[in-house]
Design a protein around this motif. Structure first.
Motif, PDB file in Angstrom:
ATOM      1  N   LEU A 113       0.834  -1.199   0.000  1.00  0.00           N
ATOM      2  CA  LEU A 113       0.000   0.000   0.000  1.00  0.00           C
ATOM      3  C   LEU A 113       0.868   1.248   0.000  1.00  0.00           C
ATOM      4  N   THR A 114       0.564   2.143  -0.931  1.00  0.00           N
ATOM      5  CA  THR A 114       1.177   3.467  -0.961  1.00  0.00           C
ATOM      6  C   THR A 114       0.118   4.497  -0.607  1.00  0.00           C
ATOM      7  N   LEU A 115       0.408   5.355   0.356  1.00  0.00           N
ATOM      8  CA  LEU A 115      -0.438   6.514   0.644  1.00  0.00           C
ATOM      9  C   LEU A 115       0.134   7.704  -0.104  1.00  0.00           C
ATOM     10  N   TRP A 116      -0.702   8.324  -0.913  1.00  0.00           N
ATOM     11  CA  TRP A 116      -0.263   9.440  -1.768  1.00  0.00           C
ATOM     12  C   TRP A 116      -1.025  10.685  -1.344  1.00  0.00           C
ATOM     13  N   GLY A 117      -0.323  11.631  -0.736  1.00  0.00           N
ATOM     14  CA  GLY A 117      -0.985  12.819  -0.221  1.00  0.00           C
ATOM     15  C   GLY A 117      -0.504  14.091  -0.883  1.00  0.00           C
ATOM     16  N   LEU A 118      -1.456  14.974  -1.160  1.00  0.00           N
ATOM     17  CA  LEU A 118      -1.167  16.264  -1.789  1.00  0.00           C
ATOM     18  C   LEU A 118      -1.451  17.388  -0.796  1.00  0.00           C
ATOM     19  N   ARG A 119      -0.436  18.248  -0.568  1.00  0.00           N
ATOM     20  CA  ARG A 119      -0.576  19.389   0.323  1.00  0.00           C
ATOM     21  C   ARG A 119      -0.944  18.948   1.751  1.00  0.00           C
ATOM     22  N   LEU A 120      -2.070  19.394   2.307  1.00  0.00           N
ATOM     23  CA  LEU A 120      -2.434  18.925   3.642  1.00  0.00           C
ATOM     24  C   LEU A 120      -2.721  17.428   3.625  1.00  0.00           C
ATOM     25  N   GLY A 121      -3.139  16.906   2.486  1.00  0.00           N
ATOM     26  CA  GLY A 121      -3.326  15.463   2.367  1.00  0.00           C
ATOM     27  C   GLY A 121      -2.037  14.699   2.623  1.00  0.00           C
ATOM     28  N   GLY A 122      -0.897  15.322   2.364  1.00  0.00           N
ATOM     29  CA  GLY A 122       0.374  14.683   2.668  1.00  0.00           C
ATOM     30  C   GLY A 122       0.576  14.515   4.163  1.00  0.00           C
ATOM     31  N   LEU A 123       0.225  15.545   4.922  1.00  0.00           N
ATOM     32  CA  LEU A 123       0.355  15.462   6.376  1.00  0.00           C
ATOM     33  C   LEU A 123      -0.633  14.449   6.944  1.00  0.00           C
ATOM     34  N   LEU A 124      -1.853  14.416   6.392  1.00  0.00           N
ATOM     35  CA  LEU A 124      -2.835  13.432   6.828  1.00  0.00           C
ATOM     36  C   LEU A 124      -2.368  12.020   6.495  1.00  0.00           C
ATOM     37  N   ALA A 125      -1.753  11.841   5.332  1.00  0.00           N
ATOM     38  CA  ALA A 125      -1.226  10.526   4.959  1.00  0.00           C
ATOM     39  C   ALA A 125      -0.134  10.083   5.930  1.00  0.00           C
ATOM     40  N   LEU A 126       0.752  10.995   6.301  1.00  0.00           N
ATOM     41  CA  LEU A 126       1.802  10.664   7.267  1.00  0.00           C
ATOM     42  C   LEU A 126       1.200  10.273   8.615  1.00  0.00           C
ATOM     43  N   ASP A 127       0.167  11.001   9.034  1.00  0.00           N
ATOM     44  CA  ASP A 127      -0.456  10.736  10.324  1.00  0.00           C
ATOM     45  C   ASP A 127      -1.185   9.393  10.347  1.00  0.00           C
ATOM     46  N   ALA A 128      -1.621   8.939   9.170  1.00  0.00           N
ATOM     47  CA  ALA A 128      -2.368   7.678   9.089  1.00  0.00           C
ATOM     48  C   ALA A 128      -1.494   6.495   8.704  1.00  0.00           C
ATOM     49  N   GLN A 141       4.213  18.198  -2.662  1.00  0.00           N
ATOM     50  CA  GLN A 141       4.244  19.550  -2.089  1.00  0.00           C
ATOM     51  C   GLN A 141       3.482  19.602  -0.760  1.00  0.00           C
ATOM     52  N   PRO A 142       3.886  18.778   0.207  1.00  0.00           N
ATOM     53  CA  PRO A 142       3.093  18.653   1.429  1.00  0.00           C
ATOM     54  C   PRO A 142       3.296  19.822   2.399  1.00  0.00           C
ATOM     55  N   PHE A 143       2.280  20.066   3.202  1.00  0.00           N
ATOM     56  CA  PHE A 143       2.468  20.852   4.415  1.00  0.00           C
ATOM     57  C   PHE A 143       3.060  19.916   5.455  1.00  0.00           C
ATOM     58  N   MET A 144       4.152  20.311   6.078  1.00  0.00           N
ATOM     59  CA  MET A 144       4.721  19.508   7.140  1.00  0.00           C
ATOM     60  C   MET A 144       4.296  20.017   8.508  1.00  0.00           C
ATOM     61  N   SER A 145       3.601  21.128   8.520  1.00  0.00           N
ATOM     62  CA  SER A 145       3.044  21.687   9.746  1.00  0.00           C
ATOM     63  C   SER A 145       1.587  22.036   9.488  1.00  0.00           C
ATOM     64  N   GLY A 146       0.692  21.481  10.296  1.00  0.00           N
ATOM     65  CA  GLY A 146      -0.715  21.800  10.134  1.00  0.00           C
ATOM     66  C   GLY A 146      -0.996  23.263  10.408  1.00  0.00           C
ATOM     67  N   ARG A 147      -0.277  23.837  11.357  1.00  0.00           N
ATOM     68  CA  ARG A 147      -0.494  25.247  11.672  1.00  0.00           C
ATOM     69  C   ARG A 147      -0.161  26.137  10.481  1.00  0.00           C
ATOM     70  N   ALA A 148       0.883  25.786   9.735  1.00  0.00           N
ATOM     71  CA  ALA A 148       1.241  26.560   8.541  1.00  0.00           C
ATOM     72  C   ALA A 148       0.127  26.499   7.505  1.00  0.00           C
ATOM     73  N   CYS A 149      -0.512  25.332   7.386  1.00  0.00           N
ATOM     74  CA  CYS A 149      -1.617  25.196   6.439  1.00  0.00           C
ATOM     75  C   CYS A 149      -2.785  26.089   6.836  1.00  0.00           C
ATOM     76  N   ILE A 150      -3.158  26.063   8.116  1.00  0.00           N
ATOM     77  CA  ILE A 150      -4.278  26.885   8.565  1.00  0.00           C
ATOM     78  C   ILE A 150      -3.956  28.367   8.402  1.00  0.00           C
ATOM     79  N   ASN A 151      -2.730  28.770   8.696  1.00  0.00           N
ATOM     80  CA  ASN A 151      -2.366  30.177   8.524  1.00  0.00           C
ATOM     81  C   ASN A 151      -2.466  30.600   7.067  1.00  0.00           C
ATOM     82  N   GLN A 152      -2.025  29.735   6.159  1.00  0.00           N
ATOM     83  CA  GLN A 152      -2.143  30.066   4.733  1.00  0.00           C
ATOM     84  C   GLN A 152      -3.609  30.155   4.338  1.00  0.00           C
ATOM     85  N   PHE A 153      -4.430  29.247   4.827  1.00  0.00           N
ATOM     86  CA  PHE A 153      -5.865  29.273   4.557  1.00  0.00           C
ATOM     87  C   PHE A 153      -6.479  30.578   5.051  1.00  0.00           C
ATOM     88  N   LEU A 154      -6.131  31.006   6.252  1.00  0.00           N
ATOM     89  CA  LEU A 154      -6.690  32.233   6.808  1.00  0.00           C
ATOM     90  C   LEU A 154      -6.243  33.465   6.037  1.00  0.00           C
TER      91      LEU A 154
END
Length: 280
Positions: A113-128, A141-154
Protein backbone atom coordinates in the motif's frame (compact mmCIF):
# COMPACT_ATOMS: atom_id res chain seq x y z
CA UNK A 1 -5.49 -12.56 -32.04
CA UNK A 2 -3.73 -10.75 -29.22
CA UNK A 3 -5.81 -8.39 -27.12
CA UNK A 4 -5.02 -4.71 -27.77
CA UNK A 5 -2.96 -2.92 -25.16
CA UNK A 6 -5.17 -0.87 -22.85
CA UNK A 7 -4.66 2.85 -23.39
CA UNK A 8 -7.36 4.07 -20.98
CA UNK A 9 -7.65 2.54 -17.50
CA UNK A 10 -11.06 1.45 -16.29
CA UNK A 11 -12.51 3.96 -13.84
CA UNK A 12 -15.37 3.08 -11.50
CA UNK A 13 -17.19 5.85 -9.58
CA UNK A 14 -19.09 4.71 -6.49
CA UNK A 15 -20.10 5.63 -2.93
CA UNK A 16 -18.87 4.06 0.31
CA UNK A 17 -21.30 3.54 3.15
CA UNK A 18 -19.60 5.17 6.11
CA UNK A 19 -20.31 6.89 9.41
CA UNK A 20 -21.74 9.37 8.97
CA UNK A 21 -23.32 9.06 5.52
CA UNK A 22 -21.46 8.13 2.32
CA UNK A 23 -18.16 8.95 0.63
CA UNK A 24 -17.71 9.47 -3.10
CA UNK A 25 -14.81 7.53 -4.61
CA UNK A 26 -13.13 6.75 -7.90
CA UNK A 27 -11.42 3.40 -8.41
CA UNK A 28 -8.83 3.17 -11.16
CA UNK A 29 -8.42 -0.53 -11.95
CA UNK A 30 -4.85 -1.64 -12.75
CA UNK A 31 -3.93 -2.48 -16.31
CA UNK A 32 -4.41 -6.28 -16.48
CA UNK A 33 -1.76 -6.57 -19.20
CA UNK A 34 1.11 -5.65 -16.88
CA UNK A 35 2.30 -7.25 -13.66
CA UNK A 36 0.36 -5.94 -10.62
CA UNK A 37 2.41 -3.54 -8.51
CA UNK A 38 0.21 -2.86 -5.48
CA UNK A 39 -2.35 -0.31 -4.35
CA UNK A 40 -2.29 3.48 -4.04
CA UNK A 41 -4.69 5.48 -1.86
CA UNK A 42 -4.93 9.17 -2.70
CA UNK A 43 -5.39 11.75 0.07
CA UNK A 44 -6.62 15.03 -1.36
CA UNK A 45 -5.71 18.58 -0.25
CA UNK A 46 -7.64 21.02 1.94
CA UNK A 47 -10.61 23.24 1.11
CA UNK A 48 -10.48 24.91 -2.33
CA UNK A 49 -7.25 23.15 -3.31
CA UNK A 50 -9.26 19.93 -3.73
CA UNK A 51 -11.28 21.16 -6.71
CA UNK A 52 -8.32 23.04 -8.17
CA UNK A 53 -6.14 19.91 -8.29
CA UNK A 54 -8.80 17.30 -9.09
CA UNK A 55 -7.89 16.98 -12.77
CA UNK A 56 -4.16 16.72 -12.00
CA UNK A 57 -4.81 13.95 -9.47
CA UNK A 58 -7.04 12.11 -11.94
CA UNK A 59 -4.36 12.26 -14.65
CA UNK A 60 -1.76 10.86 -12.27
CA UNK A 61 -4.16 8.15 -11.07
CA UNK A 62 -4.67 7.02 -14.66
CA UNK A 63 -0.90 6.97 -15.19
CA UNK A 64 -0.49 4.81 -12.08
CA UNK A 65 -3.21 2.43 -13.27
CA UNK A 66 -1.49 2.00 -16.63
CA UNK A 67 1.66 0.99 -14.73
CA UNK A 68 -0.26 -1.74 -12.91
CA UNK A 69 -1.31 -0.02 -9.69
CA UNK A 70 -4.82 -0.16 -8.25
CA UNK A 71 -5.68 3.44 -7.31
CA UNK A 72 -8.48 4.75 -5.12
CA UNK A 73 -9.42 8.41 -4.84
CA UNK A 74 -11.83 9.18 -2.00
CA UNK A 75 -13.53 12.46 -1.11
CA UNK A 76 -13.26 12.71 2.67
CA UNK A 77 -16.28 13.52 4.84
CA UNK A 78 -17.60 17.02 4.15
CA UNK A 79 -15.38 17.39 1.07
CA UNK A 80 -16.06 17.28 -2.65
CA UNK A 81 -18.97 15.04 -3.57
CA UNK A 82 -19.11 13.17 -0.25
CA UNK A 83 -21.87 13.80 2.28
CA UNK A 84 -21.65 16.36 5.06
CA UNK A 85 -20.88 20.04 5.29
CA UNK A 86 -17.25 21.12 5.23
CA UNK A 87 -17.76 22.75 8.63
CA UNK A 88 -18.52 19.28 10.06
CA UNK A 89 -15.21 17.84 8.84
CA UNK A 90 -12.94 16.41 11.54
CA UNK A 91 -9.37 15.10 11.39
CA UNK A 92 -10.31 11.84 13.13
CA UNK A 93 -13.24 11.21 10.79
CA UNK A 94 -10.91 11.72 7.84
CA UNK A 95 -8.46 9.18 9.27
CA UNK A 96 -11.34 6.72 9.67
CA UNK A 97 -12.30 7.36 6.05
CA UNK A 98 -8.77 6.43 4.97
CA UNK A 99 -8.86 3.26 7.07
CA UNK A 100 -12.13 2.25 5.39
CA UNK A 101 -10.72 3.00 1.94
CA UNK A 102 -7.47 1.11 2.63
CA UNK A 103 -9.45 -1.94 3.77
CA UNK A 104 -11.53 -1.77 0.59
CA UNK A 105 -8.35 -1.72 -1.49
CA UNK A 106 -6.82 -4.58 0.50
CA UNK A 107 -9.83 -6.76 -0.32
CA UNK A 108 -9.07 -6.29 -4.01
CA UNK A 109 -5.29 -6.04 -4.11
CA UNK A 110 -2.79 -7.84 -1.90
CA UNK A 111 0.21 -5.79 -2.97
CA UNK A 112 2.01 -3.09 -0.97
CA UNK A 113 0.00 0.00 0.00
CA UNK A 114 1.18 3.47 -0.96
CA UNK A 115 -0.44 6.51 0.64
CA UNK A 116 -0.26 9.44 -1.77
CA UNK A 117 -0.99 12.82 -0.22
CA UNK A 118 -1.17 16.26 -1.79
CA UNK A 119 -0.58 19.39 0.32
CA UNK A 120 -2.43 18.92 3.64
CA UNK A 121 -3.33 15.46 2.37
CA UNK A 122 0.37 14.68 2.67
CA UNK A 123 0.36 15.46 6.38
CA UNK A 124 -2.84 13.43 6.83
CA UNK A 125 -1.23 10.53 4.96
CA UNK A 126 1.80 10.66 7.27
CA UNK A 127 -0.46 10.74 10.32
CA UNK A 128 -2.37 7.68 9.09
CA UNK A 129 0.60 5.69 7.74
CA UNK A 130 1.37 3.67 10.88
CA UNK A 131 -2.21 2.57 11.46
CA UNK A 132 -2.65 1.60 7.81
CA UNK A 133 0.75 -0.15 7.69
CA UNK A 134 1.71 1.69 4.53
CA UNK A 135 4.81 0.41 2.76
CA UNK A 136 5.31 3.72 0.96
CA UNK A 137 4.20 7.32 1.36
CA UNK A 138 4.22 9.66 -1.64
CA UNK A 139 4.10 13.36 -0.79
CA UNK A 140 3.28 16.07 -3.32
CA UNK A 141 4.24 19.55 -2.09
CA UNK A 142 3.09 18.65 1.43
CA UNK A 143 2.47 20.85 4.41
CA UNK A 144 4.72 19.51 7.14
CA UNK A 145 3.04 21.69 9.75
CA UNK A 146 -0.71 21.80 10.13
CA UNK A 147 -0.49 25.25 11.67
CA UNK A 148 1.24 26.56 8.54
CA UNK A 149 -1.62 25.20 6.44
CA UNK A 150 -4.28 26.88 8.56
CA UNK A 151 -2.37 30.18 8.52
CA UNK A 152 -2.14 30.07 4.73
CA UNK A 153 -5.87 29.27 4.56
CA UNK A 154 -6.69 32.23 6.81
CA UNK A 155 -4.56 34.58 4.70
CA UNK A 156 -7.06 34.00 1.89
CA UNK A 157 -9.79 35.63 3.97
CA UNK A 158 -11.49 38.62 2.41
CA UNK A 159 -11.06 40.34 5.77
CA UNK A 160 -7.31 40.36 5.16
CA UNK A 161 -7.43 40.87 1.40
CA UNK A 162 -9.62 43.97 1.63
CA UNK A 163 -9.90 44.91 5.31
CA UNK A 164 -12.70 47.20 6.44
CA UNK A 165 -12.16 49.68 9.27
CA UNK A 166 -11.83 47.75 12.51
CA UNK A 167 -11.62 44.37 10.74
CA UNK A 168 -8.96 41.77 11.67
CA UNK A 169 -5.66 42.47 9.92
CA UNK A 170 -3.64 39.36 10.77
CA UNK A 171 -4.02 35.62 11.00
CA UNK A 172 -3.66 35.97 14.78
CA UNK A 173 -6.69 38.29 14.82
CA UNK A 174 -8.66 35.85 12.68
CA UNK A 175 -7.73 33.03 15.04
CA UNK A 176 -9.03 35.11 17.95
CA UNK A 177 -12.25 35.66 16.03
CA UNK A 178 -12.47 31.91 15.38
CA UNK A 179 -12.04 31.17 19.08
CA UNK A 180 -14.87 33.55 20.00
CA UNK A 181 -17.36 32.42 17.33
CA UNK A 182 -16.40 28.73 17.11
CA UNK A 183 -16.09 28.84 13.30
CA UNK A 184 -14.89 31.09 10.51
CA UNK A 185 -15.58 31.21 6.77
CA UNK A 186 -12.82 31.73 4.24
CA UNK A 187 -13.45 31.61 0.50
CA UNK A 188 -16.77 29.84 0.97
CA UNK A 189 -15.33 27.18 3.31
CA UNK A 190 -16.38 27.32 6.94
CA UNK A 191 -14.03 25.64 9.40
CA UNK A 192 -14.82 24.91 13.04
CA UNK A 193 -12.54 25.12 16.06
CA UNK A 194 -12.21 21.32 16.58
CA UNK A 195 -10.84 20.77 13.07
CA UNK A 196 -8.49 23.75 13.29
CA UNK A 197 -7.13 22.55 16.63
CA UNK A 198 -6.53 19.03 15.29
CA UNK A 199 -4.76 20.31 12.18
CA UNK A 200 -2.69 22.79 14.20
CA UNK A 201 -1.56 19.96 16.46
CA UNK A 202 -0.30 17.78 13.61
CA UNK A 203 3.37 18.18 12.76
CA UNK A 204 5.35 15.88 10.49
CA UNK A 205 8.30 16.00 12.87
CA UNK A 206 6.25 14.24 15.53
CA UNK A 207 4.23 11.66 13.58
CA UNK A 208 5.00 8.00 14.22
CA UNK A 209 5.80 6.30 10.93
CA UNK A 210 6.02 2.59 10.16
CA UNK A 211 9.17 1.25 8.47
CA UNK A 212 8.52 2.56 4.97
CA UNK A 213 9.89 4.61 2.11
CA UNK A 214 8.76 8.25 1.97
CA UNK A 215 9.07 10.03 -1.37
CA UNK A 216 8.72 13.79 -1.02
CA UNK A 217 8.34 15.85 -4.21
CA UNK A 218 8.54 19.61 -3.66
CA UNK A 219 9.07 22.77 -5.65
CA UNK A 220 11.84 24.33 -3.62
CA UNK A 221 11.00 27.91 -4.68
CA UNK A 222 13.41 30.77 -3.96
CA UNK A 223 15.20 28.98 -1.08
CA UNK A 224 16.00 25.44 -2.27
CA UNK A 225 18.78 24.95 0.26
CA UNK A 226 16.40 25.75 3.13
CA UNK A 227 13.82 23.26 1.83
CA UNK A 228 16.47 20.57 1.40
CA UNK A 229 17.78 21.21 4.92
CA UNK A 230 14.27 20.85 6.36
CA UNK A 231 13.86 17.57 4.49
CA UNK A 232 17.19 16.32 5.84
CA UNK A 233 16.18 17.08 9.44
CA UNK A 234 12.88 15.27 9.00
CA UNK A 235 14.67 12.34 7.39
CA UNK A 236 16.89 11.99 10.45
CA UNK A 237 13.85 11.94 12.75
CA UNK A 238 11.95 9.42 10.65
CA UNK A 239 14.98 7.16 10.32
CA UNK A 240 14.59 6.33 14.02
CA UNK A 241 11.23 4.70 13.16
CA UNK A 242 12.78 2.77 10.29
CA UNK A 243 11.38 5.12 7.64
CA UNK A 244 13.62 6.28 4.80
CA UNK A 245 13.08 9.69 3.24
CA UNK A 246 13.84 10.35 -0.43
CA UNK A 247 13.59 14.06 -1.27
CA UNK A 248 12.94 15.00 -4.91
CA UNK A 249 13.33 18.76 -5.51
CA UNK A 250 11.59 20.32 -8.49
CA UNK A 251 12.17 23.66 -10.14
CA UNK A 252 9.77 26.56 -9.77
CA UNK A 253 7.22 27.53 -7.17
CA UNK A 254 3.58 27.12 -8.25
CA UNK A 255 0.86 29.29 -6.77
CA UNK A 256 -1.34 26.69 -5.12
CA UNK A 257 -4.16 28.90 -3.95
CA UNK A 258 -6.13 30.66 -6.65
CA UNK A 259 -8.72 30.26 -9.35
CA UNK A 260 -8.77 27.69 -12.13
CA UNK A 261 -7.27 24.26 -12.51
CA UNK A 262 -3.69 23.58 -11.55
CA UNK A 263 -1.60 21.01 -13.39
CA UNK A 264 2.11 20.38 -13.00
CA UNK A 265 3.22 18.09 -15.85
CA UNK A 266 6.81 17.99 -14.60
CA UNK A 267 5.65 16.71 -11.21
CA UNK A 268 3.45 14.07 -12.83
CA UNK A 269 6.23 12.97 -15.18
CA UNK A 270 8.79 12.67 -12.38
CA UNK A 271 6.36 10.68 -10.26
CA UNK A 272 5.50 8.31 -13.11
CA UNK A 273 9.18 7.77 -13.87
CA UNK A 274 9.81 6.84 -10.24
CA UNK A 275 6.87 4.46 -9.95
CA UNK A 276 7.54 2.79 -13.31
CA UNK A 277 10.63 1.30 -11.68
CA UNK A 278 10.95 0.26 -8.04
CA UNK A 279 10.06 3.26 -5.83
CA UNK A 280 11.04 1.42 -2.67
Amino acid sequence: MNAPLLTTPRVEPFFFDAEPGTRFSLYHAPNPQVAPRGAILYVHPFAGELSRTRRMAALQSRAFAKLGYAVLQIDLFGCGDSCGEFSAGRWQIWKEDLALAAAWLADRDSGPLTLWGLRLGGLLALDAAARLEAQRVLLWQPFMSGRACINQFLRLSEQLQDPAPGAPRSTAALRAQLAVHGAIEVGGFEVAVPLVKAIDACDAAHVALPPCAVHWFAHAGPTPSKTAASAARLGERWEKDGATLHFHPLEGSPFWSGDGELDLPALRAATSDLFSGDPA
